[in-house]
Scaffold this motif. Structure first.
Motif, PDB file in Angstrom:
ATOM      1  N   VAL A   1     -59.997  36.252  32.884  1.00 34.28           N
ATOM      2  CA  VAL A   1     -59.363  36.902  31.772  1.00 34.28           C
ATOM      3  C   VAL A   1     -58.037  37.449  32.618  1.00 34.28           C
ATOM      4  CG1 VAL A   1     -58.605  39.165  30.434  1.00 34.28           C
ATOM      5  CG2 VAL A   1     -61.376  37.706  30.539  1.00 34.28           C
ATOM      6  N   ASN A   2     -56.807  37.238  32.268  1.00 30.72           N
ATOM      7  CA  ASN A   2     -55.290  36.956  32.932  1.00 30.72           C
ATOM      8  C   ASN A   2     -55.263  37.042  34.191  1.00 30.72           C
ATOM      9  OD1 ASN A   2     -54.225  38.480  30.587  1.00 30.72           O
ATOM     10  ND2 ASN A   2     -55.268  40.483  30.611  1.00 30.72           N
ATOM     11  N   GLY A   3     -56.067  35.697  35.137  1.00 26.92           N
ATOM     12  CA  GLY A   3     -56.730  35.209  35.986  1.00 26.92           C
ATOM     13  C   GLY A   3     -57.629  36.024  37.057  1.00 26.92           C
ATOM     14  N   GLN A   4     -57.843  36.916  35.835  1.00 26.79           N
ATOM     15  CA  GLN A   4     -59.345  37.362  37.318  1.00 26.79           C
ATOM     16  C   GLN A   4     -60.068  36.833  36.836  1.00 26.79           C
ATOM     17  OE1 GLN A   4     -59.126  39.908  39.756  1.00 26.79           O
ATOM     18  NE2 GLN A   4     -61.822  39.529  39.309  1.00 26.79           N
ATOM     19  N   SER A   5     -61.667  36.088  37.430  1.00 31.75           N
ATOM     20  CA  SER A   5     -62.648  35.714  37.341  1.00 31.75           C
ATOM     21  C   SER A   5     -63.847  36.998  37.232  1.00 31.75           C
ATOM     22  CB  SER A   5     -62.814  34.669  38.545  1.00 31.75           C
ATOM     23  OG  SER A   5     -62.089  33.329  38.283  1.00 31.75           O
ATOM     24  N   TYR A   6     -64.110  36.945  35.932  1.00 25.54           N
ATOM     25  CA  TYR A   6     -65.623  37.668  36.144  1.00 25.54           C
ATOM     26  C   TYR A   6     -66.917  36.925  35.276  1.00 25.54           C
ATOM     27  CZ  TYR A   6     -62.516  41.271  35.283  1.00 25.54           C
ATOM     28  OH  TYR A   6     -61.166  41.958  34.607  1.00 25.54           O
ATOM     29  N   SER A   7     -68.184  37.095  36.906  1.00 27.26           N
ATOM     30  CA  SER A   7     -69.134  36.849  36.491  1.00 27.26           C
ATOM     31  C   SER A   7     -69.649  37.402  35.225  1.00 27.26           C
ATOM     32  CB  SER A   7     -70.388  36.675  37.490  1.00 27.26           C
ATOM     33  OG  SER A   7     -70.602  38.549  37.684  1.00 27.26           O
ATOM     34  N   LYS A   8     -71.162  36.444  34.717  1.00 24.39           N
ATOM     35  CA  LYS A   8     -71.955  37.321  33.182  1.00 24.39           C
ATOM     36  C   LYS A   8     -72.450  38.792  34.166  1.00 24.39           C
ATOM     37  CE  LYS A   8     -75.913  35.122  32.128  1.00 24.39           C
ATOM     38  NZ  LYS A   8     -77.110  34.693  31.895  1.00 24.39           N
ATOM     39  N   LYS A   9     -72.319  38.298  35.223  1.00 22.69           N
ATOM     40  CA  LYS A   9     -73.186  39.911  35.060  1.00 22.69           C
ATOM     41  C   LYS A   9     -72.033  41.472  35.112  1.00 22.69           C
ATOM     42  CE  LYS A   9     -76.123  42.291  38.503  1.00 22.69           C
ATOM     43  NZ  LYS A   9     -76.976  42.900  39.539  1.00 22.69           N
ATOM     44  N   GLU A  10     -70.374  40.868  35.899  1.00 21.57           N
ATOM     45  CA  GLU A  10     -69.188  41.216  35.912  1.00 21.57           C
ATOM     46  C   GLU A  10     -68.834  41.076  34.348  1.00 21.57           C
ATOM     47  OE1 GLU A  10     -67.468  40.556  40.062  1.00 21.57           O
ATOM     48  OE2 GLU A  10     -67.071  38.800  38.543  1.00 21.57           O
ATOM     49  N   CYS A  11     -69.105  40.837  33.633  1.00 21.31           N
ATOM     50  CA  CYS A  11     -69.296  41.522  32.498  1.00 21.31           C
ATOM     51  C   CYS A  11     -70.244  42.487  31.228  1.00 21.31           C
ATOM     52  CB  CYS A  11     -69.184  40.362  31.517  1.00 21.31           C
ATOM     53  SG  CYS A  11     -67.833  38.488  31.588  1.00 21.31           S
TER      54      CYS A  11
END
Length: 85
Positions: free
Chosen positions: A11-21
């Motif tokens: 999102v907006n260049g920031q990666s998120y793992s499943k857990k981070e979501c």
């Protein structure tokens, strides 16, 4: 929460793992039982500076939705204990 179900992403260049979501979803809405359930499936972790084991995640789900049969089953598999008390 739904982004986590898709396995995370960017999102907006920031990666998120499943857990981070799931963490982000819980930071925004700590009363979401589905996010707590999914966070428990990922093993728990830290939300807003507090650590939660997967068992504590099942308790959170059951406090928010005592009729969630899947959370009751997971809670039982983890040894049971006290909910709302």
């Amino acid at each position: 929460y739904s982004f986590g179900l898709e396995g995370g992403g960017s999102v907006n260049g920031q990666s998120y793992s499943k857990k981070e979501c799931y963490v982000k979803a819980l930071e925004l809405d700590p009363s979401d039982p589905w996010a707590w359930y999914s966070f428990g499936l990922e093993g728990g972790g830290s939300v807003n500076g507090r650590s939660y084991s997967k068992k504590e995640c099942w308790v959170k789900v059951l406090e928010l939705d005592p009729s969630d049969h899947k959370a009751w089953r997971k809670f039982g598999f983890s040894g049971g204990g006290s909910v709302n008390g």
